[in-house]
Enzyme design. Sequence first.
Site, PDB file in Angstrom:
ATOM      1  CB  SER A  50     -12.490   8.956 -23.651  1.00  0.00           C
ATOM      2  OG  SER A  50     -11.894  10.070 -23.035  1.00  0.00           O
ATOM      3  NE  ARG A  69     -15.746   1.012 -23.501  1.00  0.00           N
ATOM      4  CZ  ARG A  69     -16.764   0.667 -24.287  1.00  0.00           C
ATOM      5  NH1 ARG A  69     -16.979  -0.595 -24.599  1.00  0.00           N
ATOM      6  NH2 ARG A  69     -17.550   1.594 -24.788  1.00  0.00           N
ATOM      7  CE1 TYR A  73     -12.010  13.984 -32.439  1.00  0.00           C
ATOM      8  CE2 TYR A  73     -10.510  14.412 -30.608  1.00  0.00           C
ATOM      9  CZ  TYR A  73     -11.696  13.883 -31.090  1.00  0.00           C
ATOM     10  OH  TYR A  73     -12.569  13.290 -30.226  1.00  0.00           O
ATOM     11  N   GLY A  74     -11.482  17.745 -32.473  1.00  0.00           N
ATOM     12  CA  GLY A  74     -12.209  18.299 -31.324  1.00  0.00           C
ATOM     13  C   GLY A  74     -11.416  18.472 -30.041  1.00  0.00           C
ATOM     14  CG  HIS A  80     -13.501  12.795 -18.199  1.00  0.00           C
ATOM     15  ND1 HIS A  80     -12.904  11.690 -18.752  1.00  0.00           N
ATOM     16  CD2 HIS A  80     -14.270  13.313 -19.174  1.00  0.00           C
ATOM     17  CE1 HIS A  80     -13.307  11.544 -20.010  1.00  0.00           C
ATOM     18  NE2 HIS A  80     -14.136  12.510 -20.283  1.00  0.00           N
ATOM     19  CB  CYS A  95     -16.248   4.265 -20.580  1.00  0.00           C
ATOM     20  SG  CYS A  95     -14.701   3.552 -21.165  1.00  0.00           S
ATOM     21  N   GLY A  96     -19.432   5.576 -21.730  1.00  0.00           N
ATOM     22  CA  GLY A  96     -20.845   5.626 -21.390  1.00  0.00           C
ATOM     23  C   GLY A  96     -21.354   6.821 -20.612  1.00  0.00           C
ATOM     24  CE  LYS A  97     -17.193  11.281 -19.742  1.00  0.00           C
ATOM     25  NZ  LYS A  97     -16.461  10.171 -20.391  1.00  0.00           N
ATOM     26  CG  ASN A 101     -24.996   5.880 -24.417  1.00  0.00           C
ATOM     27  OD1 ASN A 101     -25.976   5.485 -25.016  1.00  0.00           O
ATOM     28  ND2 ASN A 101     -23.874   6.222 -25.028  1.00  0.00           N
ATOM     29  NE  ARG A 149      -9.420  13.137 -25.406  1.00  0.00           N
ATOM     30  CZ  ARG A 149      -8.851  12.111 -24.808  1.00  0.00           C
ATOM     31  NH1 ARG A 149      -7.575  12.139 -24.489  1.00  0.00           N
ATOM     32  NH2 ARG A 149      -9.566  11.059 -24.476  1.00  0.00           N
ATOM     33  CG  ASP A 157     -16.803  15.057 -21.650  1.00  0.00           C
ATOM     34  OD1 ASP A 157     -16.618  13.828 -21.548  1.00  0.00           O
ATOM     35  OD2 ASP A 157     -15.938  15.826 -22.089  1.00  0.00           O
ATOM     36  NE  ARG A 162     -15.653  11.904 -29.631  1.00  0.00           N
ATOM     37  CZ  ARG A 162     -15.820  11.579 -28.346  1.00  0.00           C
ATOM     38  NH1 ARG A 162     -16.698  12.209 -27.604  1.00  0.00           N
ATOM     39  NH2 ARG A 162     -15.105  10.608 -27.802  1.00  0.00           N
TER      40      ARG A 162
HETATM   41  P1  GTP Z   1     -16.573  10.670 -24.245  1.00  0.00           P
HETATM   42  O1  GTP Z   1     -17.433  11.625 -24.990  1.00  0.00           O
HETATM   43  O2  GTP Z   1     -15.442  10.149 -25.085  1.00  0.00           O
HETATM   44  O3  GTP Z   1     -16.065  11.194 -22.946  1.00  0.00           O
HETATM   45  O4  GTP Z   1     -17.437   9.334 -24.013  1.00  0.00           O
HETATM   46  P2  GTP Z   1     -18.671   8.928 -23.062  1.00  0.00           P
HETATM   47  O5  GTP Z   1     -18.148   8.452 -21.752  1.00  0.00           O
HETATM   48  O6  GTP Z   1     -19.688  10.013 -23.031  1.00  0.00           O
HETATM   49  O7  GTP Z   1     -19.235   7.637 -23.817  1.00  0.00           O
HETATM   50  P3  GTP Z   1     -20.634   7.382 -24.570  1.00  0.00           P
HETATM   51  O8  GTP Z   1     -21.814   7.547 -23.669  1.00  0.00           O
HETATM   52  O9  GTP Z   1     -20.632   8.194 -25.812  1.00  0.00           O
HETATM   53  O10 GTP Z   1     -20.526   5.833 -24.934  1.00  0.00           O
HETATM   54  C1  GTP Z   1     -19.492   5.310 -25.725  1.00  0.00           C
HETATM   55  C2  GTP Z   1     -19.831   3.942 -26.252  1.00  0.00           C
HETATM   56  O11 GTP Z   1     -20.182   3.074 -25.173  1.00  0.00           O
HETATM   57  C3  GTP Z   1     -21.012   3.947 -27.207  1.00  0.00           C
HETATM   58  O12 GTP Z   1     -20.678   3.173 -28.324  1.00  0.00           O
HETATM   59  C4  GTP Z   1     -22.121   3.315 -26.426  1.00  0.00           C
HETATM   60  O13 GTP Z   1     -23.009   2.612 -27.247  1.00  0.00           O
HETATM   61  C5  GTP Z   1     -21.410   2.402 -25.446  1.00  0.00           C
HETATM   62  N1  GTP Z   1     -22.175   2.280 -24.176  1.00  0.00           N
HETATM   63  C6  GTP Z   1     -22.643   3.302 -23.427  1.00  0.00           C
HETATM   64  N2  GTP Z   1     -23.347   2.848 -22.344  1.00  0.00           N
HETATM   65  C7  GTP Z   1     -23.294   1.508 -22.408  1.00  0.00           C
HETATM   66  C8  GTP Z   1     -23.826   0.463 -21.563  1.00  0.00           C
HETATM   67  O14 GTP Z   1     -24.478   0.682 -20.541  1.00  0.00           O
HETATM   68  N3  GTP Z   1     -23.550  -0.820 -21.958  1.00  0.00           N
HETATM   69  C9  GTP Z   1     -22.824  -1.099 -23.076  1.00  0.00           C
HETATM   70  N4  GTP Z   1     -22.605  -2.374 -23.383  1.00  0.00           N
HETATM   71  N5  GTP Z   1     -22.324  -0.138 -23.899  1.00  0.00           N
HETATM   72  C10 GTP Z   1     -22.552   1.140 -23.574  1.00  0.00           C
HETATM   73  C1  SPV Z   2     -13.109  12.364 -24.685  1.00  0.00           C
HETATM   74  O1  SPV Z   2     -12.263  11.841 -25.437  1.00  0.00           O
HETATM   75  O2  SPV Z   2     -13.165  12.100 -23.459  1.00  0.00           O
HETATM   76  C2  SPV Z   2     -14.099  13.305 -25.227  1.00  0.00           C
HETATM   77  C3  SPV Z   2     -13.940  13.760 -26.612  1.00  0.00           C
HETATM   78  O3  SPV Z   2     -14.986  13.728 -24.518  1.00  0.00           O
HETATM   79  S1  SPV Z   2     -12.727  14.976 -26.779  1.00  0.00           S
HETATM   80  O4  SPV Z   2     -13.339  16.278 -26.540  1.00  0.00           O
HETATM   81  O5  SPV Z   2     -12.252  14.886 -28.147  1.00  0.00           O
HETATM   82  O6  SPV Z   2     -11.661  14.770 -25.841  1.00  0.00           O
HETATM   83 MN    MN Z   3     -14.823  12.925 -22.410  1.00  0.00          MN
END
Ligand code: GTP
Ligand code: SPV
Ligand code: MN
Length: 599
Positions: free
Chosen positions: A254, A412, A203-204, A232, A256-258, A260, A75, A283, A381
């Site tokens: 973004s 983080r 880009y997405g 978010h 930071c683990g949502k 996951n 973004r 998300d 992604r």
């Molecule tokens: P957006 O789609 O950008 O909004 O991101 P998101 O918040 O959904 O993040 P996502 O779950 O994709 O995690 C992003 C990164 O953080 C990945 O590389 C994961 O491996 C890492 N991660 C997620 N959960 C954890 C955790 O509990 N511990 C650690 N150390 N890393 C984590």
């Molecule tokens: C984020 O960056 O928080 C995402 C990916 O979820 S995007 O849709 O590209 O913003």
């Molecule tokens: Mn997001």
Amino acid sequence: MPNRRTLTGNRMLSNWVDEMAAMCQPDQIVWIDGSDEQRDALRGQAVASGEMIPLNPEKHPGCFYHRTDPSDVARSEDKTFICCHNPKDAGVTNNWKDPEEAYLEAAAFFHGSMRGRTMYVIPFCMGPIGSPFSKIGVELSDSIYVVLNMLIMTRVGQEVLDALGNGDDFTRCLHSKATLDPEKRRILHFPEDNTIWSVNSGYGGNVLLGKKCLALRLASWMARKEMWLAEHMLILGIEEPDGRHHYVAAAFPSACGKTNLAMLIPPDGLKDKGYRIWTVGDDIAWIRIDSDGRLWAVNPESGYFGVAPGTNMCSNPNAVLTVQKNTIFTNVVLGKDGTVWWEQGDGEPPADALDWQGRPWHKGKTGADGKPVLGAHPNSRFTAPYDQCPTASHRHDNHHGVAISAIIFGGRRERLAPLVYESLSWNHGVFVGASMASERTAAQYGKQGEVRRDPFAMLPFCGYNVADYFKHWVEMGRHIKRAPKIFHVNWFRKDDDGRFLWPGYGQNLRVLEWILQRTRGEGEAVESPIGYLPTPDAFDMTGLPLSAETMEKLLEVNIDDWKAEADGIEEFFTSLGPRMPWEVRNELEALRRRLEAAR
Ligand code: GTP
Ligand code: SPV
Ligand code: MN
């Protein structure tokens, strides 16, 4: 492909499409009806033009590969604007443009931008079709990649037009890749016109206009007026062995683990307890006060646009299973055998591989500077349908969504923030959200790792003055009868050698378990200046041997560091100007008093 103009009799819609087409001058206009036949035809065209590469049909059935321009992989927050008449309504954290000037400038970029191209008309719905809480949008785009992504991420097609009928209540979304010139890239939001214009990006987050642009920026503006919340946040259900379900919503910035956390699998030691986890959203959450006075949350999306690197069978098995078929992979490693790979993925990368820029690549490759060259872009992604996740919840289509028992904020932070703490009240929780900070990730352009304030994980997504947004959260608290408790988590605290103190991922369920106990008035806790902290033995640590010393470090609240943090928060709040609500400022002063008393 037939030009199916007959999809709607809505004059407001067709007049607007005509007007935009007159500006962009596409060779033809194609309405997207949501049928499998049309989708398959579009896939064929995208493959023929090279926009998409089909993956190995045995290993990745229905999957496609796409690369965005190397200058267009995240973004662009500096190219993103809120265009409303009074700049104070956008606030200091948003870029602002005068609407007339923004339209004029971008119209020049759109002018003739679709010559030789097709304009696709994508009617989409955020939220279940027919729900009074859902929002309809129509995106015009010259990108098949956008169409195919929108077909996964949103509910698209004839049904949406039928629900819209002859109404005017839809978001007008216009997108053109134009020339992809970064200097002329603009992501423009016109909340007063319910309109979004995006130009010169592929880009997405910049171009799937239902997602961040509509479901967060415009929706947050609407939500303030209509007394609800557009956040978010992931939404996760925890089913207890007795069958009771509890849902939590969590806002992390973004990458930071949502995703996951939303797809969590109980760790070995807790498996015997018989928890089941349900993924409602990863998300975005739209949250309302229902007739029972509680908060209910809906995920307006119908797919996952998730971070690929780091996704593997250990970290997130459900995500790996989700992307087995019908998935679009963007900017990952592509094998000549039609397979994909990314850093910290499963197995070895394909032998004959191209990196995210299409250059020959092998594991261990180093650049001229001797530094490792990544195969996948850190913000590469996957786009996958919601239902393909093994833990997808049947409540996803429920018009009212799910009742929220706890709200969780997190970021983080290598230092400072403990693994988890509980706020002292709703307004203190609002303060915790307002003062959030996190290290910058690859999901947005800018200096990686730098700690920045990211209130409610909404810094890039709040469509209006963030000080008014804080006030709106305070107001919401006054209207809710049974307010959920508010928590803060940090999975990312590190030791002096730079290693994560907490194993994270599935193990985070141990923290969620404590959070749920607290919502029921159970769970061991001690009061600290920043809120309630778990006692060192508050978590069920069966099967996870962590030393007492590590646990102590994870839960440590350093008074001096927090005093410095309070100064940083004050600086941030002051920068937000006179609309900063006194309720949130008072919480900062209360924190300071508690820190002083702790001496
Ligand atoms: P957006 O789609 O950008 O909004 O991101 P998101 O918040 O959904 O993040 P996502 O779950 O994709 O995690 C992003 C990164 O953080 C990945 O590389 C994961 O491996 C890492 N991660 C997620 N959960 C954890 C955790 O509990 N511990 C650690 N150390 N890393 C984590
Ligand atoms: C984020 O960056 O928080 C995402 C990916 O979820 S995007 O849709 O590209 O913003
Ligand atoms: Mn997001």
